[in-house]
Design a protein around this motif. Sequence first.
Motif, PDB file in Angstrom:
ATOM      1  N   ASP A 243       1.375   9.298  -5.930  1.00  0.00           N
ATOM      2  CA  ASP A 243       0.105   9.128  -5.681  1.00  0.00           C
ATOM      3  C   ASP A 243      -0.229   8.420  -4.203  1.00  0.00           C
ATOM      4  O   ASP A 243       0.659   7.504  -3.840  1.00  0.00           O
ATOM      5  CB  ASP A 243      -0.641   8.217  -6.798  1.00  0.00           C
ATOM      6  N   PRO A 244      -1.182   8.674  -3.768  1.00  0.00           N
ATOM      7  CA  PRO A 244      -1.437   8.193  -2.183  1.00  0.00           C
ATOM      8  C   PRO A 244      -1.419   6.507  -2.200  1.00  0.00           C
ATOM      9  O   PRO A 244      -0.827   5.810  -1.363  1.00  0.00           O
ATOM     10  CB  PRO A 244      -2.692   8.433  -1.585  1.00  0.00           C
ATOM     11  N   GLY A 245      -2.186   6.080  -3.381  1.00  0.00           N
ATOM     12  CA  GLY A 245      -2.443   4.608  -3.463  1.00  0.00           C
ATOM     13  C   GLY A 245      -3.293   3.990  -2.640  1.00  0.00           C
ATOM     14  O   GLY A 245      -3.947   4.781  -1.865  1.00  0.00           O
ATOM     15  N   SER A 246      -4.019   2.992  -3.000  1.00  0.00           N
ATOM     16  CA  SER A 246      -5.336   2.378  -2.301  1.00  0.00           C
ATOM     17  C   SER A 246      -5.113   1.899  -0.799  1.00  0.00           C
ATOM     18  O   SER A 246      -6.146   2.242  -0.138  1.00  0.00           O
ATOM     19  CB  SER A 246      -5.527   1.169  -3.075  1.00  0.00           C
ATOM     20  N   ALA A 247      -3.792   1.523  -0.514  1.00  0.00           N
ATOM     21  CA  ALA A 247      -3.802   1.461   0.821  1.00  0.00           C
ATOM     22  C   ALA A 247      -3.972   2.576   1.821  1.00  0.00           C
ATOM     23  O   ALA A 247      -4.575   2.637   3.151  1.00  0.00           O
ATOM     24  CB  ALA A 247      -2.518   0.781   1.286  1.00  0.00           C
ATOM     25  N   VAL A 248      -3.364   3.575   1.506  1.00  0.00           N
ATOM     26  CA  VAL A 248      -3.353   4.959   2.223  1.00  0.00           C
ATOM     27  C   VAL A 248      -4.647   5.390   2.207  1.00  0.00           C
ATOM     28  O   VAL A 248      -5.072   5.990   3.112  1.00  0.00           O
ATOM     29  CB  VAL A 248      -2.381   5.849   1.475  1.00  0.00           C
ATOM     30  N   ARG A 249      -5.633   5.350   0.965  1.00  0.00           N
ATOM     31  CA  ARG A 249      -6.794   5.819   0.947  1.00  0.00           C
ATOM     32  C   ARG A 249      -7.634   5.159   1.704  1.00  0.00           C
ATOM     33  O   ARG A 249      -8.442   5.691   2.645  1.00  0.00           O
ATOM     34  CB  ARG A 249      -7.235   5.842  -0.478  1.00  0.00           C
ATOM     35  N   GLU A 250      -7.532   3.860   2.016  1.00  0.00           N
ATOM     36  CA  GLU A 250      -8.147   3.042   2.762  1.00  0.00           C
ATOM     37  C   GLU A 250      -7.958   3.246   4.291  1.00  0.00           C
ATOM     38  O   GLU A 250      -9.056   3.504   5.231  1.00  0.00           O
ATOM     39  CB  GLU A 250      -8.099   1.468   2.753  1.00  0.00           C
ATOM     40  N   ARG A 251      -6.914   3.619   4.652  1.00  0.00           N
ATOM     41  CA  ARG A 251      -6.445   3.982   6.047  1.00  0.00           C
ATOM     42  C   ARG A 251      -7.256   5.364   6.366  1.00  0.00           C
ATOM     43  O   ARG A 251      -7.911   5.559   7.454  1.00  0.00           O
ATOM     44  CB  ARG A 251      -4.947   4.086   6.098  1.00  0.00           C
ATOM     45  N   ALA A 252      -7.213   6.268   5.364  1.00  0.00           N
ATOM     46  CA  ALA A 252      -8.009   7.557   5.376  1.00  0.00           C
ATOM     47  C   ALA A 252      -9.355   7.061   5.619  1.00  0.00           C
ATOM     48  O   ALA A 252      -9.944   8.083   6.465  1.00  0.00           O
ATOM     49  CB  ALA A 252      -7.583   8.341   4.180  1.00  0.00           C
ATOM     50  N   ASN A 253      -9.903   6.301   4.979  1.00  0.00           N
ATOM     51  CA  ASN A 253     -11.444   6.074   5.122  1.00  0.00           C
ATOM     52  C   ASN A 253     -11.716   5.704   6.303  1.00  0.00           C
ATOM     53  O   ASN A 253     -12.586   5.931   6.978  1.00  0.00           O
ATOM     54  CB  ASN A 253     -11.731   4.935   3.999  1.00  0.00           C
ATOM     55  N   ALA A 254     -10.862   4.401   7.103  1.00  0.00           N
ATOM     56  CA  ALA A 254     -11.173   4.126   8.136  1.00  0.00           C
ATOM     57  C   ALA A 254     -11.016   5.068   9.199  1.00  0.00           C
ATOM     58  O   ALA A 254     -11.685   5.340  10.223  1.00  0.00           O
ATOM     59  CB  ALA A 254     -10.112   2.960   8.369  1.00  0.00           C
ATOM     60  N   GLY A 255      -9.795   5.970   9.098  1.00  0.00           N
ATOM     61  CA  GLY A 255      -9.703   6.917  10.023  1.00  0.00           C
ATOM     62  C   GLY A 255     -10.706   8.075  10.142  1.00  0.00           C
ATOM     63  O   GLY A 255     -11.168   8.435  11.205  1.00  0.00           O
ATOM     64  N   PHE A 256     -11.361   8.252   8.950  1.00  0.00           N
ATOM     65  CA  PHE A 256     -12.436   9.231   8.762  1.00  0.00           C
ATOM     66  C   PHE A 256     -13.930   8.622   9.522  1.00  0.00           C
ATOM     67  O   PHE A 256     -14.488   9.295  10.279  1.00  0.00           O
ATOM     68  CB  PHE A 256     -12.798   9.616   7.520  1.00  0.00           C
ATOM     69  N   ARG A 257     -14.072   7.259   9.347  1.00  0.00           N
ATOM     70  CA  ARG A 257     -15.093   6.616   9.872  1.00  0.00           C
ATOM     71  C   ARG A 257     -14.921   6.575  11.416  1.00  0.00           C
ATOM     72  O   ARG A 257     -16.103   6.801  12.143  1.00  0.00           O
ATOM     73  CB  ARG A 257     -15.356   5.203   9.488  1.00  0.00           C
ATOM     74  N   ASP A 258     -13.936   6.536  11.806  1.00  0.00           N
ATOM     75  CA  ASP A 258     -13.812   6.669  13.379  1.00  0.00           C
ATOM     76  C   ASP A 258     -14.015   7.644  13.943  1.00  0.00           C
ATOM     77  O   ASP A 258     -14.700   8.002  15.000  1.00  0.00           O
ATOM     78  CB  ASP A 258     -12.075   5.955  13.730  1.00  0.00           C
ATOM     79  N   LEU A 259     -13.481   8.897  13.302  1.00  0.00           N
ATOM     80  CA  LEU A 259     -13.791   9.996  13.809  1.00  0.00           C
ATOM     81  C   LEU A 259     -15.294  10.627  13.581  1.00  0.00           C
ATOM     82  O   LEU A 259     -15.840  11.225  14.607  1.00  0.00           O
ATOM     83  CB  LEU A 259     -13.015  11.252  12.956  1.00  0.00           C
ATOM     84  N   LEU A 260     -15.604   9.954  12.613  1.00  0.00           N
ATOM     85  CA  LEU A 260     -17.220  10.381  12.331  1.00  0.00           C
ATOM     86  C   LEU A 260     -18.066   9.732  13.634  1.00  0.00           C
ATOM     87  O   LEU A 260     -18.885  10.334  14.098  1.00  0.00           O
ATOM     88  CB  LEU A 260     -17.675   9.994  11.169  1.00  0.00           C
ATOM     89  N   ASP A 261     -17.635   8.668  13.939  1.00  0.00           N
ATOM     90  CA  ASP A 261     -18.189   7.903  15.049  1.00  0.00           C
ATOM     91  C   ASP A 261     -18.273   8.711  16.395  1.00  0.00           C
ATOM     92  O   ASP A 261     -19.288   8.725  17.030  1.00  0.00           O
ATOM     93  CB  ASP A 261     -17.621   6.298  15.276  1.00  0.00           C
ATOM     94  N   ARG A 262     -17.285   9.370  16.587  1.00  0.00           N
ATOM     95  CA  ARG A 262     -16.782  10.016  17.886  1.00  0.00           C
ATOM     96  C   ARG A 262     -17.343  11.387  17.719  1.00  0.00           C
ATOM     97  O   ARG A 262     -17.888  11.902  18.791  1.00  0.00           O
ATOM     98  CB  ARG A 262     -15.343   9.810  18.105  1.00  0.00           C
ATOM     99  N   TRP A 263     -17.472  12.207  16.748  1.00  0.00           N
ATOM    100  CA  TRP A 263     -17.689  13.660  16.672  1.00  0.00           C
ATOM    101  C   TRP A 263     -18.964  14.077  16.082  1.00  0.00           C
ATOM    102  O   TRP A 263     -19.320  15.299  16.040  1.00  0.00           O
ATOM    103  CB  TRP A 263     -16.437  14.129  16.076  1.00  0.00           C
ATOM    104  N   ALA A 264     -19.694  13.083  15.174  1.00  0.00           N
ATOM    105  CA  ALA A 264     -20.576  13.592  14.389  1.00  0.00           C
ATOM    106  C   ALA A 264     -21.832  13.738  15.299  1.00  0.00           C
ATOM    107  O   ALA A 264     -21.994  13.221  16.322  1.00  0.00           O
ATOM    108  CB  ALA A 264     -21.359  12.472  13.810  1.00  0.00           C
ATOM    109  N   PRO A 265     -22.323  15.008  15.147  1.00  0.00           N
ATOM    110  CA  PRO A 265     -23.680  15.300  16.018  1.00  0.00           C
ATOM    111  C   PRO A 265     -24.820  14.462  15.772  1.00  0.00           C
ATOM    112  O   PRO A 265     -24.833  13.898  14.852  1.00  0.00           O
ATOM    113  CB  PRO A 265     -24.019  16.617  15.682  1.00  0.00           C
ATOM    114  N   ALA A 266     -25.762  14.434  16.539  1.00  0.00           N
ATOM    115  CA  ALA A 266     -27.097  13.740  16.467  1.00  0.00           C
ATOM    116  C   ALA A 266     -27.810  14.497  15.464  1.00  0.00           C
ATOM    117  O   ALA A 266     -27.836  15.810  15.365  1.00  0.00           O
ATOM    118  CB  ALA A 266     -27.799  13.638  17.618  1.00  0.00           C
ATOM    119  N   GLY A 267     -28.721  13.857  14.715  1.00  0.00           N
ATOM    120  CA  GLY A 267     -29.453  14.733  13.644  1.00  0.00           C
ATOM    121  C   GLY A 267     -29.720  13.808  12.274  1.00  0.00           C
ATOM    122  O   GLY A 267     -28.885  12.678  12.224  1.00  0.00           O
ATOM    123  N   ARG A 268     -30.477  14.253  11.461  1.00  0.00           N
ATOM    124  CA  ARG A 268     -30.317  13.674  10.084  1.00  0.00           C
ATOM    125  C   ARG A 268     -29.498  14.306   8.769  1.00  0.00           C
ATOM    126  O   ARG A 268     -29.275  15.222   8.989  1.00  0.00           O
ATOM    127  CB  ARG A 268     -31.976  13.765   9.870  1.00  0.00           C
TER     128      ARG A 268
END
Length: 268
Positions: A243-268
């Motif tokens: 199982d990935p475990g909570s620490a790995v999932r939190e790293r995935a969450n943080a990495g996803f948020r960073d990518l979202l900040d950089r690559w999400a388009p403008a809009g609703r």
Amino acid sequence: MRTIPDTFDQSAVAAIDGRLEDVAAAHCVRIPWAVESGSRAWGFASPDSDYDCRFLFVRPAAAYLALWPARDVIETPLDGLLDVNGWDLAKAVRLATAGNATVGEWLRSPLVYDGDPAFRDALLDLLAAVTDRGRVRRHYLHVGRGQWAHARAGADVVRLKRVFYAVRPALTLRWLDDHAGVPPMNLDELLAETDLPLGVRAEIEELRLLKARSRELGEAPVPPAIAAWVEQVLAPEPDVAPDPGSAVRERANAGFRDLLDRWAPAGR
């Protein structure tokens, strides 16, 4: 970046470009990575192989807060020549964390319709941080077993086209036995870097030459050396993964948020 060879059917390439533009506009998404996957990228295409375009898309940041989120897959109609669909970035990160190797293969495809290397590199860095070798093995085991079962048309007959879809994950499992790092996706590289019985190698090459010049391979007697080897590789593999475990999932969450900040388009 774009790395599509001139040997591709240019009308098919233009149609894929059009579909990607339509998807971005109709779904209000950004597509930072779109590649050719399947047999063309894996190195064993037939003259009549279809075009398997796969893309990753990012929705506006607010869309990920919706109580009723949109589907995390966008599909376009199959028409016999074109197979164009993609995954939401959130789905890609979630599956990769669970061990799915498909996202990594898309990011390393040598055949890019349209892509930003900065996005690719950032997502590859995240995958390296959250991917576990045992979970990757389980991915290729599942793919190999499923494709081998699908290839078997009868007790003594196989669908020759499908044999390659079982051979490649079996080769990848053997590669993982002998190498560190990320396994190659291309059949040539796997064959060059994996020890194989001579009979298996000869049958693979013979079948590959036939596939390269034939529009429809159909069904035929089971290639005996390939069959014995594939079953030997796949049978003893345990169908378990950590199982990935909570620490790995939190790293995935943080990495996803960073990518979202950089690559999400403008809009609703």
